[in-house]
Design a protein around this motif. Structure first.
Motif, PDB file in Angstrom:
ATOM      1  N   TYR A  26       1.101  14.745 -13.676  1.00 12.03           N
ATOM      2  CA  TYR A  26       0.023  15.236 -14.530  1.00 12.03           C
ATOM      3  C   TYR A  26      -0.732  16.415 -13.920  1.00 12.03           C
ATOM      4  CZ  TYR A  26       1.129  11.154 -17.228  1.00 12.03           C
ATOM      5  OH  TYR A  26       1.800  10.238 -17.988  1.00 12.03           O
ATOM      6  N   ALA A  27      -0.066  17.095 -13.001  1.00  7.91           N
ATOM      7  CA  ALA A  27      -0.595  18.317 -12.392  1.00  7.91           C
ATOM      8  C   ALA A  27      -2.015  18.132 -11.859  1.00  7.91           C
ATOM      9  CB  ALA A  27      -0.517  19.475 -13.388  1.00  7.91           C
ATOM     10  N   GLN A  28      -2.211  17.032 -11.197  1.00  7.51           N
ATOM     11  CA  GLN A  28      -3.492  16.751 -10.553  1.00  7.51           C
ATOM     12  C   GLN A  28      -3.391  17.097  -9.075  1.00  7.51           C
ATOM     13  OE1 GLN A  28      -6.298  15.376 -12.204  1.00  7.51           O
ATOM     14  NE2 GLN A  28      -5.046  15.934 -13.977  1.00  7.51           N
ATOM     15  N   PRO A  29      -4.530  17.309  -8.418  1.00  7.09           N
ATOM     16  CA  PRO A  29      -4.462  17.499  -6.957  1.00  7.09           C
ATOM     17  C   PRO A  29      -3.870  16.233  -6.316  1.00  7.09           C
ATOM     18  CG  PRO A  29      -6.660  17.994  -7.815  1.00  7.09           C
ATOM     19  CD  PRO A  29      -5.878  17.411  -8.946  1.00  7.09           C
ATOM     20  N   THR A  30      -2.999  16.412  -5.357  1.00  8.85           N
ATOM     21  CA  THR A  30      -2.313  15.267  -4.746  1.00  8.85           C
ATOM     22  C   THR A  30      -3.011  14.826  -3.458  1.00  8.85           C
ATOM     23  OG1 THR A  30      -0.809  16.704  -3.558  1.00  8.85           O
ATOM     24  CG2 THR A  30      -0.059  15.870  -5.702  1.00  8.85           C
ATOM     25  N   THR A  31      -2.970  13.532  -3.254  1.00 14.26           N
ATOM     26  CA  THR A  31      -3.531  12.945  -2.041  1.00 14.26           C
ATOM     27  C   THR A  31      -2.606  13.190  -0.862  1.00 14.26           C
ATOM     28  OG1 THR A  31      -4.431  11.198  -3.435  1.00 14.26           O
ATOM     29  CG2 THR A  31      -4.485  10.812  -1.077  1.00 14.26           C
ATOM     30  N   LEU A  32      -1.310  13.165  -1.135  1.00 15.98           N
ATOM     31  CA  LEU A  32      -0.285  13.355  -0.107  1.00 15.98           C
ATOM     32  C   LEU A  32       0.420  14.691  -0.317  1.00 15.98           C
ATOM     33  CD1 LEU A  32       1.438   9.848  -0.368  1.00 15.98           C
ATOM     34  CD2 LEU A  32      -0.201  10.550   1.374  1.00 15.98           C
ATOM     35  N   PRO A  58       0.813  -1.222   0.000  1.00 12.22           N
ATOM     36  CA  PRO A  58       0.000   0.000   0.000  1.00 12.22           C
ATOM     37  C   PRO A  58       0.849   1.276   0.000  1.00 12.22           C
ATOM     38  CG  PRO A  58      -0.149  -1.091   2.132  1.00 12.22           C
ATOM     39  CD  PRO A  58       0.604  -2.004   1.218  1.00 12.22           C
ATOM     40  N   VAL A  59       2.046   1.194   0.571  1.00 12.38           N
ATOM     41  CA  VAL A  59       2.936   2.355   0.567  1.00 12.38           C
ATOM     42  C   VAL A  59       3.391   2.640  -0.863  1.00 12.38           C
ATOM     43  CG1 VAL A  59       5.155   3.248   1.391  1.00 12.38           C
ATOM     44  CG2 VAL A  59       3.678   1.929   2.936  1.00 12.38           C
ATOM     45  N   THR A  60       3.779   1.593  -1.571  1.00 16.05           N
ATOM     46  CA  THR A  60       4.205   1.735  -2.961  1.00 16.05           C
ATOM     47  C   THR A  60       3.059   2.292  -3.806  1.00 16.05           C
ATOM     48  OG1 THR A  60       5.755  -0.092  -2.695  1.00 16.05           O
ATOM     49  CG2 THR A  60       5.141   0.484  -4.956  1.00 16.05           C
ATOM     50  N   ASP A  61       1.854   1.769  -3.577  1.00 15.29           N
ATOM     51  CA  ASP A  61       0.690   2.271  -4.323  1.00 15.29           C
ATOM     52  C   ASP A  61       0.476   3.764  -4.060  1.00 15.29           C
ATOM     53  OD1 ASP A  61       0.270  -0.257  -5.334  1.00 15.29           O
ATOM     54  OD2 ASP A  61      -1.399  -0.725  -3.975  1.00 15.29           O
ATOM     55  N   ALA A  62       0.556   4.162  -2.799  1.00 18.27           N
ATOM     56  CA  ALA A  62       0.355   5.577  -2.442  1.00 18.27           C
ATOM     57  C   ALA A  62       1.424   6.452  -3.089  1.00 18.27           C
ATOM     58  CB  ALA A  62       0.366   5.743  -0.924  1.00 18.27           C
ATOM     59  N   LEU A  63       2.669   5.978  -3.097  1.00 18.94           N
ATOM     60  CA  LEU A  63       3.752   6.751  -3.712  1.00 18.94           C
ATOM     61  C   LEU A  63       3.575   6.844  -5.225  1.00 18.94           C
ATOM     62  CD1 LEU A  63       6.787   5.511  -1.606  1.00 18.94           C
ATOM     63  CD2 LEU A  63       5.779   7.810  -1.603  1.00 18.94           C
ATOM     64  N   GLN A  64       3.175   5.763  -5.859  1.00 21.33           N
ATOM     65  CA  GLN A  64       2.956   5.794  -7.308  1.00 21.33           C
ATOM     66  C   GLN A  64       1.806   6.747  -7.652  1.00 21.33           C
ATOM     67  OE1 GLN A  64       2.427   1.621  -8.156  1.00 21.33           O
ATOM     68  NE2 GLN A  64       4.577   1.372  -8.746  1.00 21.33           N
ATOM     69  N   ARG A  65       0.748   6.696  -6.853  1.00 16.90           N
ATOM     70  CA  ARG A  65      -0.367   7.611  -7.075  1.00 16.90           C
ATOM     71  C   ARG A  65       0.122   9.066  -6.960  1.00 16.90           C
ATOM     72  NH1 ARG A  65      -4.031   5.953  -3.308  1.00 16.90           N
ATOM     73  NH2 ARG A  65      -3.131   7.368  -1.786  1.00 16.90           N
ATOM     74  N   HIS A  66       0.954   9.332  -5.950  1.00 19.80           N
ATOM     75  CA  HIS A  66       1.480  10.687  -5.744  1.00 19.80           C
ATOM     76  C   HIS A  66       2.326  11.134  -6.942  1.00 19.80           C
ATOM     77  CE1 HIS A  66       2.736  14.238  -3.533  1.00 19.80           C
ATOM     78  NE2 HIS A  66       3.986  13.969  -3.877  1.00 19.80           N
ATOM     79  N   VAL A  67       3.169  10.242  -7.441  1.00 20.56           N
ATOM     80  CA  VAL A  67       4.009  10.579  -8.599  1.00 20.56           C
ATOM     81  C   VAL A  67       3.139  10.887  -9.810  1.00 20.56           C
ATOM     82  CG1 VAL A  67       5.660   9.615 -10.263  1.00 20.56           C
ATOM     83  CG2 VAL A  67       6.044   9.339  -7.810  1.00 20.56           C
ATOM     84  N   LEU A  68       2.133  10.061 -10.067  1.00 18.68           N
ATOM     85  CA  LEU A  68       1.251  10.304 -11.214  1.00 18.68           C
ATOM     86  C   LEU A  68       0.474  11.613 -11.043  1.00 18.68           C
ATOM     87  CD1 LEU A  68      -0.115   6.715 -11.892  1.00 18.68           C
ATOM     88  CD2 LEU A  68       1.408   8.062 -13.358  1.00 18.68           C
TER      89      LEU A  68
END
Length: 180
Positions: free
Chosen positions: A128-134, A114-124
């Motif tokens: 792509y200049a999207q609002p970030t979760t973290l 889940p940590v890797t998933d959260a980090l990948q989501r943050h990078v994406l």
């Protein structure tokens, strides 16, 4: 009903399931006399062609109680070993260092996913200049934590002693770190 344990290959057998070794059949050589029919003929014992029991020398006859004790012990993690020609229960051997290491790596991977998933989501999201979760600080803390998890197998006394890294401040994306 008779229960058996195969001392050569292990495993339980029951004549009700695997068939008795012999069956009673009418004597084919008997001839009826006056007033008798073939159904009146004497019964003889012969080998049962449908019996699937292993050879008799491989089997130990068990009482129903002994069978149930062995089966119950096995279902509670005991091993069945043959001692003096009879099956008995024994504690399983302790896990090997390789087995412990594999279990710890699996535990680490469960924490890491889940940590890797959260980090990948943050990078994406950042790419792509999207609002970030973290926040960037949360992502940095998660990245440090992820690396510490990856480094667990390199600890000096792994797998005998493991010091799990502390997870950063709780988020919905990561599970709690196990107790050491």
């Amino acid at each position: 009903m008779a229960y058996f344990y195969d001392i050569v290959h292990g495993g339980f057998y029951c004549d009700a399931v695997h068939g008795p070794r012999t069956v009673l059949v009418r004597d084919p050589d008997w001839t009826p006399s006056d007033g008798q029919t073939l159904a009146d003929g004497p019964l003889i014992e012969q080998a049962n062609p449908d019996c699937t029991l292993p050879p008799a020398n491989d089997l130990v006859v068990l009482s129903e109680d002994a069978y149930r004790v062995l089966l119950d012990g096995q279902s509670h993690g005991k091993r069945i070993v043959v001692h003096d020609g009879a099956p008995t229960l024994a504690d399983p051997p302790p896990p090997t260092a390789e087995q412990i290491a594999a279990r710890l790596r699996a535990q680490r991977d469960t924490l890491l996913a889940p940590v890797t998933d959260a980090l990948q989501r943050h990078v994406l999201q950042t790419t792509y200049a999207q609002p970030t979760t973290l926040t960037d600080a949360e992502a940095s803390a998660l990245a440090t934590y992820a690396q510490a998890l990856r480094d667990v197998p390199q600890q000096p006394d792994f797998p005998h002693t493991v010091v799990w890294p502390d997870a950063p401040a709780p988020t919905d994306t990561i599970p709690a770190t196990p107790e050491a």
